[in-house]
Structure formats: C-alpha cells, structure tokens
Design a protein around this motif. Structure first.
Motif, PDB file in Angstrom:
ATOM      1  N   MET A   1      -2.626  13.824 -44.320  1.00 62.36           N
ATOM      2  CA  MET A   1      -2.086  14.967 -45.036  1.00 62.36           C
ATOM      3  C   MET A   1      -3.203  15.996 -45.261  1.00 62.36           C
ATOM      4  O   MET A   1      -4.302  15.643 -45.658  1.00 62.36           O
ATOM      5  N   MET A   2      -2.894  17.275 -45.022  1.00 60.51           N
ATOM      6  CA  MET A   2      -3.901  18.321 -45.185  1.00 60.51           C
ATOM      7  C   MET A   2      -3.829  18.902 -46.584  1.00 60.51           C
ATOM      8  O   MET A   2      -2.754  19.070 -47.137  1.00 60.51           O
ATOM      9  N   ASP A   3      -4.997  19.211 -47.142  1.00 60.43           N
ATOM     10  CA  ASP A   3      -4.988  19.946 -48.402  1.00 60.43           C
ATOM     11  C   ASP A   3      -5.136  21.431 -48.077  1.00 60.43           C
ATOM     12  O   ASP A   3      -5.189  21.819 -46.926  1.00 60.43           O
ATOM     13  N   ASN A   4      -5.208  22.272 -49.090  1.00 58.17           N
ATOM     14  CA  ASN A   4      -5.247  23.725 -48.875  1.00 58.17           C
ATOM     15  C   ASN A   4      -6.455  24.194 -48.091  1.00 58.17           C
ATOM     16  O   ASN A   4      -6.430  25.260 -47.507  1.00 58.17           O
ATOM     17  N   THR A   5      -7.538  23.424 -48.073  1.00 56.07           N
ATOM     18  CA  THR A   5      -8.734  23.860 -47.359  1.00 56.07           C
ATOM     19  C   THR A   5      -8.695  23.483 -45.893  1.00 56.07           C
ATOM     20  O   THR A   5      -9.586  23.844 -45.149  1.00 56.07           O
TER      21      THR A   5
ATOM     22  N   ILE B   1      -5.964  24.103 -43.703  1.00 54.40           N
ATOM     23  CA  ILE B   1      -4.858  24.775 -43.032  1.00 54.40           C
ATOM     24  C   ILE B   1      -5.275  25.089 -41.596  1.00 54.40           C
ATOM     25  O   ILE B   1      -6.376  25.560 -41.351  1.00 54.40           O
ATOM     26  N   GLU B   2      -4.390  24.805 -40.662  1.00 49.46           N
ATOM     27  CA  GLU B   2      -4.680  25.100 -39.263  1.00 49.46           C
ATOM     28  C   GLU B   2      -4.693  26.610 -39.033  1.00 49.46           C
ATOM     29  O   GLU B   2      -3.865  27.338 -39.555  1.00 49.46           O
ATOM     30  N   HIS B   3      -5.649  27.035 -38.234  1.00 48.19           N
ATOM     31  CA  HIS B   3      -5.753  28.457 -37.885  1.00 48.19           C
ATOM     32  C   HIS B   3      -6.405  28.572 -36.521  1.00 48.19           C
ATOM     33  O   HIS B   3      -6.916  27.601 -35.985  1.00 48.19           O
ATOM     34  N   GLU B   4      -6.382  29.783 -35.971  1.00 49.28           N
ATOM     35  CA  GLU B   4      -6.927  30.038 -34.640  1.00 49.28           C
ATOM     36  C   GLU B   4      -8.278  30.726 -34.677  1.00 49.28           C
ATOM     37  O   GLU B   4      -8.784  31.108 -33.643  1.00 49.28           O
ATOM     38  N   PHE B   5      -8.867  30.926 -35.831  1.00 48.65           N
ATOM     39  CA  PHE B   5     -10.089  31.711 -35.918  1.00 48.65           C
ATOM     40  C   PHE B   5     -11.295  30.915 -35.445  1.00 48.65           C
ATOM     41  O   PHE B   5     -11.378  29.711 -35.680  1.00 48.65           O
ATOM     42  N   PRO B   6     -12.235  31.586 -34.779  1.00 46.30           N
ATOM     43  CA  PRO B   6     -13.437  30.885 -34.333  1.00 46.30           C
ATOM     44  C   PRO B   6     -14.188  30.303 -35.530  1.00 46.30           C
ATOM     45  O   PRO B   6     -14.330  30.965 -36.559  1.00 46.30           O
ATOM     46  N   ARG B   7     -14.648  29.087 -35.403  1.00 48.99           N
ATOM     47  CA  ARG B   7     -15.397  28.444 -36.492  1.00 48.99           C
ATOM     48  C   ARG B   7     -16.694  29.202 -36.790  1.00 48.99           C
ATOM     49  O   ARG B   7     -17.222  29.120 -37.887  1.00 48.99           O
ATOM     50  N   SER B   8     -17.186  29.946 -35.816  1.00 47.40           N
ATOM     51  CA  SER B   8     -18.453  30.658 -35.980  1.00 47.40           C
ATOM     52  C   SER B   8     -18.395  31.790 -37.004  1.00 47.40           C
ATOM     53  O   SER B   8     -19.430  32.310 -37.401  1.00 47.40           O
TER      54      SER B   8
ATOM     55  N   ARG C   1     -11.671  31.274 -45.158  1.00 41.68           N
ATOM     56  CA  ARG C   1     -10.872  31.178 -46.395  1.00 41.68           C
ATOM     57  C   ARG C   1     -10.317  32.537 -46.799  1.00 41.68           C
ATOM     58  O   ARG C   1      -9.170  32.645 -47.255  1.00 41.68           O
ATOM     59  N   ALA C   2     -11.101  33.590 -46.631  1.00 41.11           N
ATOM     60  CA  ALA C   2     -10.642  34.939 -46.991  1.00 41.11           C
ATOM     61  C   ALA C   2      -9.439  35.341 -46.147  1.00 41.11           C
ATOM     62  O   ALA C   2      -8.457  35.893 -46.666  1.00 41.11           O
ATOM     63  N   LEU C   3      -9.507  35.063 -44.855  1.00 41.25           N
ATOM     64  CA  LEU C   3      -8.389  35.402 -43.969  1.00 41.25           C
ATOM     65  C   LEU C   3      -7.142  34.601 -44.320  1.00 41.25           C
ATOM     66  O   LEU C   3      -6.040  35.150 -44.385  1.00 41.25           O
ATOM     67  N   LEU C   4      -7.321  33.310 -44.546  1.00 40.91           N
ATOM     68  CA  LEU C   4      -6.178  32.462 -44.897  1.00 40.91           C
ATOM     69  C   LEU C   4      -5.560  32.880 -46.223  1.00 40.91           C
ATOM     70  O   LEU C   4      -4.332  32.933 -46.357  1.00 40.91           O
TER      71      LEU C   4
ATOM     72  N   LEU D   1     -11.867  42.154 -47.989  1.00 42.69           N
ATOM     73  CA  LEU D   1     -11.559  40.801 -48.445  1.00 42.69           C
ATOM     74  C   LEU D   1     -12.823  40.139 -48.991  1.00 42.69           C
ATOM     75  O   LEU D   1     -13.883  40.201 -48.360  1.00 42.69           O
ATOM     76  N   HIS D   2     -12.707  39.489 -50.120  1.00 34.39           N
ATOM     77  CA  HIS D   2     -13.841  38.784 -50.714  1.00 34.39           C
ATOM     78  C   HIS D   2     -14.243  37.613 -49.811  1.00 34.39           C
ATOM     79  O   HIS D   2     -13.410  36.781 -49.465  1.00 34.39           O
TER      80      HIS D   2
END
Length: 69
Positions: free
Chosen positions: A1-5, A7-14, A21-24, A45-46
């Motif tokens: 189970m995933m928590d809020n931190t 969340i799947e996304h397509e953004f580069p890890r770099s 987190r700001a984008l999500l 965005l902060h």
C-alpha cells in the motif's frame, strides 16, 4: 500500500524530492499535464526551483512538448 509520499508520477527523479512533492501537491502527476502550466506558475510552487524547471523543460522538449507560453 502506498502512502501520500509514494504517489506514482512520470517526473524525472533528477528534479529532486522537494520539486516532485511540489508538483504532486499542485495536482500534476504526468509530464503532459505540465504543458498547461507556465514556467512562472511552476516557479511559484514552494519547493520548485530553476534547476527542476530546466530539467523538466529538457524532458518535455525531448518528447515534443513545452510549457504554456
């Protein structure tokens, strides 16, 4: 189970965790969604800064996309 931190996304890890987190938090989860945002909107965005913006600009360009003008 995933928590809020985890969340799947397509953004580069770099772009770094704070920028991810700001984008999500702003509701973005896919690169294509960023084409509806201006560079300034993202910079407001902060936790999101110029380094992340540059990485995403290049990533979008590689896929034939860009930020909103």
């Amino acid at each position: 189970m995933m928590d809020n931190t985890e969340i799947e996304h397509e953004f580069p890890r770099s772009i770094g965790k704070p920028a991810q987190r700001a984008l999500l938090a702003a509701g973005y989860q896919q690169l294509q969604e960023l084409t509806s945002a201006t560079e300034q909107e993202l910079l407001n965005l902060h936790g999101f800064g110029p380094k992340a913006l540059g990485i995403l600009r290049e990533t979008l360009a590689e896929q034939g996309m860009r930020f909103k003008s």
